[in-house]
Every structure is written in structure tokens, then in C-alpha cells.
Design an enzyme around this catalytic site. Structure first.
Site, PDB file in Angstrom:
ATOM      1  N   HIS A 192      33.191  33.944  15.688  1.00  0.00           N
ATOM      2  CA  HIS A 192      31.752  34.189  15.800  1.00  0.00           C
ATOM      3  C   HIS A 192      31.341  34.290  17.271  1.00  0.00           C
ATOM      4  O   HIS A 192      30.315  34.879  17.598  1.00  0.00           O
ATOM      5  CB  HIS A 192      30.955  33.064  15.132  1.00  0.00           C
ATOM      6  CG  HIS A 192      31.149  33.000  13.650  1.00  0.00           C
ATOM      7  ND1 HIS A 192      32.190  32.301  13.068  1.00  0.00           N
ATOM      8  CD2 HIS A 192      30.445  33.546  12.628  1.00  0.00           C
ATOM      9  CE1 HIS A 192      32.110  32.422  11.758  1.00  0.00           C
ATOM     10  NE2 HIS A 192      31.055  33.167  11.461  1.00  0.00           N
ATOM     11  N   ASP A 262      35.350  41.572   8.148  1.00  0.00           N
ATOM     12  CA  ASP A 262      34.386  40.497   8.372  1.00  0.00           C
ATOM     13  C   ASP A 262      33.163  41.125   9.033  1.00  0.00           C
ATOM     14  O   ASP A 262      33.170  42.307   9.426  1.00  0.00           O
ATOM     15  CB  ASP A 262      35.014  39.413   9.262  1.00  0.00           C
ATOM     16  CG  ASP A 262      34.355  38.045   9.085  1.00  0.00           C
ATOM     17  OD1 ASP A 262      33.271  37.974   8.475  1.00  0.00           O
ATOM     18  OD2 ASP A 262      34.923  37.060   9.573  1.00  0.00           O
TER      19      ASP A 262
END
Length: 478
Positions: A192, A262
Site C-alpha cells: 500500500h 490488486d
């Protein structure tokens, strides 16, 4: 389909706020495959809980928009609902403990039942896809991202339990997504925030991280998610989600379903590949579905331009769009099962937690506390939930031994009894003589804890990952 329609079919974007009608218009304009519902998209009632009727209506608007071109297949209405810390939909839907509970319980039938129970509450709300289960194999406390989202540090256990959970989901009408190939549980950075590097060889990956994905393929998994992880053994410096050798490796496992990236708005990708570049690169590499591009208009335009210029072959876009349409056609033909009411899985969730509670140190039989305890630590609401569960178990709160709750990302704790409510690693350096792992913060998890403290239940769970000097498999059960 023309190129613009095909480009839309491979995009699954997010949107901001609760205006589903506005996003439905975007779906129609760009011919998108659907949408993923994030936390800020969930309509809430006056008590701050999910409004199931409003959620169903919003999802219906989005689903209707996906058929504006006359498609015969249903749209992708997705959500991240793993259990534990990753759950976009809260009460009145059932609150599930962390997936590591299944590793501690060690029961494939229970994992399958829970997968079905979780999915059965999503289907009536109009969801068709849940980006679960997380089948990553965790390496323990050096894993900053996955932790208790992983079912186990044992590759074979993670494989068997992940496949069982997926089968349960499919039986309830929700498409599961095994994630994050080539394995996010054994890297030491958070994708992230940055691009983690996986230093393992292909042989090492096959023996550990790829086992759950091989099991998913063998079990007929419709979708597998690729992670934003650089694997030098496959392609140095390039996120796996954008790497052709990674998709070749995934297909080499025998996977013929939809390979989904993702979220493309994560920093591991967005820093290096902005303005639609990530979408084109992922498609060219072998992805079929592009999740959450930072700007869906830019991504769509970039794909159309790339096909026109020859940067992206029309054949590759055809292949990707066909895989998505084929999967959803199959989903449409299976029909929507009856589903279940919000909250109907509460007893099953409690059953999972009761099977998972693990004693690392301390007595295995009899009460762990006298009739009263003190409680400290935990996150918002944890002490209140503990007190309510203690009362149900016949324990008073306010005096006696100190129970120290360790929440998500918490630090080692003192007191008389340390209780890990998420990943068990903080117990490694906790000074408390009695150490328990509960792997959840649901009412059922606290009930399971209180029952063990009061001596009304035993703790049958075994550690699904080593915690310092406590090896994998530590627990009271024989």
C-alpha cells in the site's frame, strides 16, 4: 463489442461516496464491468449500521448499468469482506473473526461452512464477487501487511483451508478471489506504501507461497489476484501485477480463470505508472481484470489508445474481455441461491472463534480466573465487549486478575493474562504469565475468551504460526 466496450469490460473501478446513480452513469458511459464497494460507498442507517435495503438498491442500480449494452451476463459487484480487520460491511451483517482463526481451528469443514455463511449474507444484497479468501502464507511478525489475514504459516494448511473456504463461498453464489499471487505473506514491506521485493527463488516459491494458489487452481477457482510485489526471480523491479513472467507462472499452474490485479491506485504501482499507464501495462502483461485504477476515465482512454497504436494487441484485449464475460456468464447460469438474512451467521462465527481460542501458556483445564477480573488494553469498544461477554459467562469486572487485551497492531502486554485479539505475535514478548490468542474482536470471539477464562470451555485451538519460542501447533489440544 467495439474496442471501447472491451476496454470497459476489463475495468472494475471504485467510486467515492454513496451516489450509486452517478457511478451507474459512469458504468454506462465507459461500458464498465461493474464496481467494487468500499467503506465510504456503504449506506448507513441512523445508528451508523449498514442499511441492507439501501445497499441492495445501490447494487441493483450498478448491476443494471452493466447491462446497458445488452450484455446477457451479470455485472461484477465486488467487496472486500475477509473477516477480521478487512470487512467493508459491518453490523447488522455477521462480524467474522480474523481468517487466522481457521488455521487455529484446523478444520476444513468449518472453513467451508464459514465461507458459505459469509457469502450467503452478501448474495441477497446484490454482490457477485468477494475479494476473499486471502490465501497468503504468512512468515510471522516480519510480515507487515497480511498477518492474521493469513490462515496459516503452514503452506499445506493455508492451501487446504483456503480451498475449503472458497468452495463454501461458491456454494452460496459468490465468486471467491484467491490472493495475492505470487505471495504477499512472505515479504517485509507493505505494498500500500511501497514496492516490496520477494527475494525467494521460483523453487522456494513453489514450495511455500504458491501451494495455496495451486490448490485454488485444482479446486476450480474462478479468479486469482496478483499482488504488487517485485520478484527478481521472475522480473526484477516490476510489480508482479504488471509482469508478464508472473502471469506466465500463474498460467503455468494450470489456471484458466480471470487474473485480476490488486488495486492499481496503491502506491507500489501508482507512483511509477500514473495516468492509465498501469492499466495498459497490466493488460499487456496478462491481466484480465484491472481493479481500482486511480482514474478510470484515464485508464479506459489509455487502453483504447494503446490498441489503436499497436502498443496493446487487440487479441490480448479480446482474450481478457472474453475471460471476464465467460466467468460472469457462468455465474449467471448457476443462479442466485436463496441467501441468508444479515446477522444470521452469528452463531457460526462464534463457533469458529470457540474452535480457535489458543492457550500459549497457562492451565489447559479449569477456571483461569476467580469470579472477577479487571480488564485493560484493546481498542475502541473492546473493553465494553469484553465486559458484556464476561457477564454472560458469569464473571464480574472490576477486581481480580488483570486481563490485558492486545488489539490490531498492539504491543506486548503485562498484567496477569495477555490476550491477542488479532495476530498473536505480540504475545512473544508479553510479560503476563498466561497468554491466550483469540484472533478476533467479534462478540463471538469475546464469548469464547470469557468461557475459557471462567473454565466453562476448553481452548481447543493450536497456533497457526510460530510466536517466538512457541512453535507452530502450540496449544492445549492433544
Amino acid at each position: 463489442m467495439d474496442t471501447g466496450q472491451k476496454a470497459g469490460q476489463v475495468l472494475l473501478p471504485f467510486f467515492k461516496g454513496t451516489d450509486a446513480a452517478a457511478h451507474a452513469a459512469v458504468i454506462e458511459r465507459l461500458h464498465l464491468s461493474g464496481a467494487i464497494i468500499m467503506g465510504d460507498n456503504v449506506p448507513k442507517g441512523p445508528q451508523g449500521q449498514v442499511d441492507p435495503a439501501a445497499m441492495t438498491a445501490a447494487n441493483q442500480q450498478l448491476a443494471t448499468a452493466t447491462r446497458a449494452d445488452g450484455d446477457s451476463w451479470p455485472g461484477l459487484i465486488g467487496v472486500d469482506q475477509e473477516g477480521g480487520v478487512v470487512a467493508r460491511l459491518g453490523l447488522p451483517l455477521t462480524e467474522w473473526p480474523a481468517p487466522m482463526s481457521f488455521g487455529a481451528a484446523g478444520s476444513e469443514p468449518l472453513a467451508r461452512e464459514a465461507g458459505g455463511g459469509l457469502a450467503a449474507e452478501l448474495a441477497p444484497l446484490g454482490f457477485t464477487v468477494d475479494f476473499a479468501p486471502d490465501t497468503d502464507v504468512t512468515i510471522g511478525p516480519k510480515d507487515p501487511t497480511i498477518g492474521a489475514r493469513s490462515m496459516s504459516s503452514d503452506p499445506d494448511a493455508a492451501a487446504a483451508l483456503g480451498a475449503a473456504f472458497s468452495h463454501g463461498m461458491l456454494g452460496a453464489g459468490i465468486l471467491p478471489v484467491a490472493k495475492h499471487f505470487p505471495g504477499h505473506g512472505s515479504v517485509t514491506a507493505d505494498s500500500h506504501l511501497s514496492l516490496p521485493v520477494q527475494p525467494a527463488t521460483v523453487e522456494e516459491l513453489r514450495g511455500r507461497d504458491w501451494k495455496p494458489f495451486q490448490a485454488a487452481v485444482a479446486g476450480g477457482a474462478p479468479m486469482i489476484m496478483t499482488g504488487h510485489i517485485a520478484v527478481p526471480a521472475l522480473e526484477p523491479g516490476v510489480p508482479a501485477s504488471l509482469s508478464a513472467p508472473t502471469y506466465q507462472a500463474l498460467r503455468g499452474l494450470g489456471f484458466n480463470g480471470v487474473a485480476v490485479t490488486d488495486a492499481l491506485n496503491m502506491e507500489a504501482v501508482n507512483k511509477q505508472y500514473p495516468s492509465g499507464a498501469a492499466a495498459v501495462k497490466a493488460l499487456a502483461a496478462g491481466a484480465d481484470l484491472l481493479l481500482m485504477p486511480a482514474d478510470v476515465d484515464q485508464a479506459h482512454a489509455a487502453i483504447v489508445r494503446a490498441v489503436a497504436s499497436g502498443e496493446l494487441s487487440a487479441q490480448r484485449l479480446d482474450e481478457a474481455a472474453t475471460r471476464v464475460a465467460t466467468m460472469m456468464t457462468w455465474r449467471g447460469r448457476t443462479g442466485a441461491p436463496q441467501g441468508a438474512a444479515p446477522g444470521s451467521g452469528a452463531a457460526l462465527s462464534a463457533k469458529v472463534s470457540a474452535a480457535a481460542v489458543t492457550v500459549l501458556s497457562g492451565p489447559c483445564t479449569g477456571p483461569l480466573v476467580p469470579g472477577a477480573v479487571q480488564v485493560t488494553g484493546g481498542g475502541p469498544g473492546d473493553r465494553e465487549r469484553f465486559a458484556a461477554a464476561a457477564a454472560r459467562a458469569g464473571l464480574a469486572v472490576g477486581s481480580g486478575p488483570v486481563v490485558n487485551l492486545i488489539g490490531y497492531g498492539g504491543r506486548p502486554a503485562g498484567g496477569d493474562i495477555a490476550v491477542a485479539l488479532d495476530a498473536p505475535w505480540p504475545l512473544q514478548e508479553s510479560a503476563a504469565p498466561v497468554k491466550l490468542a483469540v484472533y478476533g474482536r467479534s462478540d463471538g470471539a469475546f464469548d469464547a475468551l470469557a468461557a475459557v477464562l471462567a473454565g466453562k470451555a476448553t481452548a481447543p485451538g493450536k497456533l497457526p504460526a510460530a510466536v517466538g519460542s512457541f512453535p507452530l501447533g502450540t496449544g492445549c489440544a492433544p
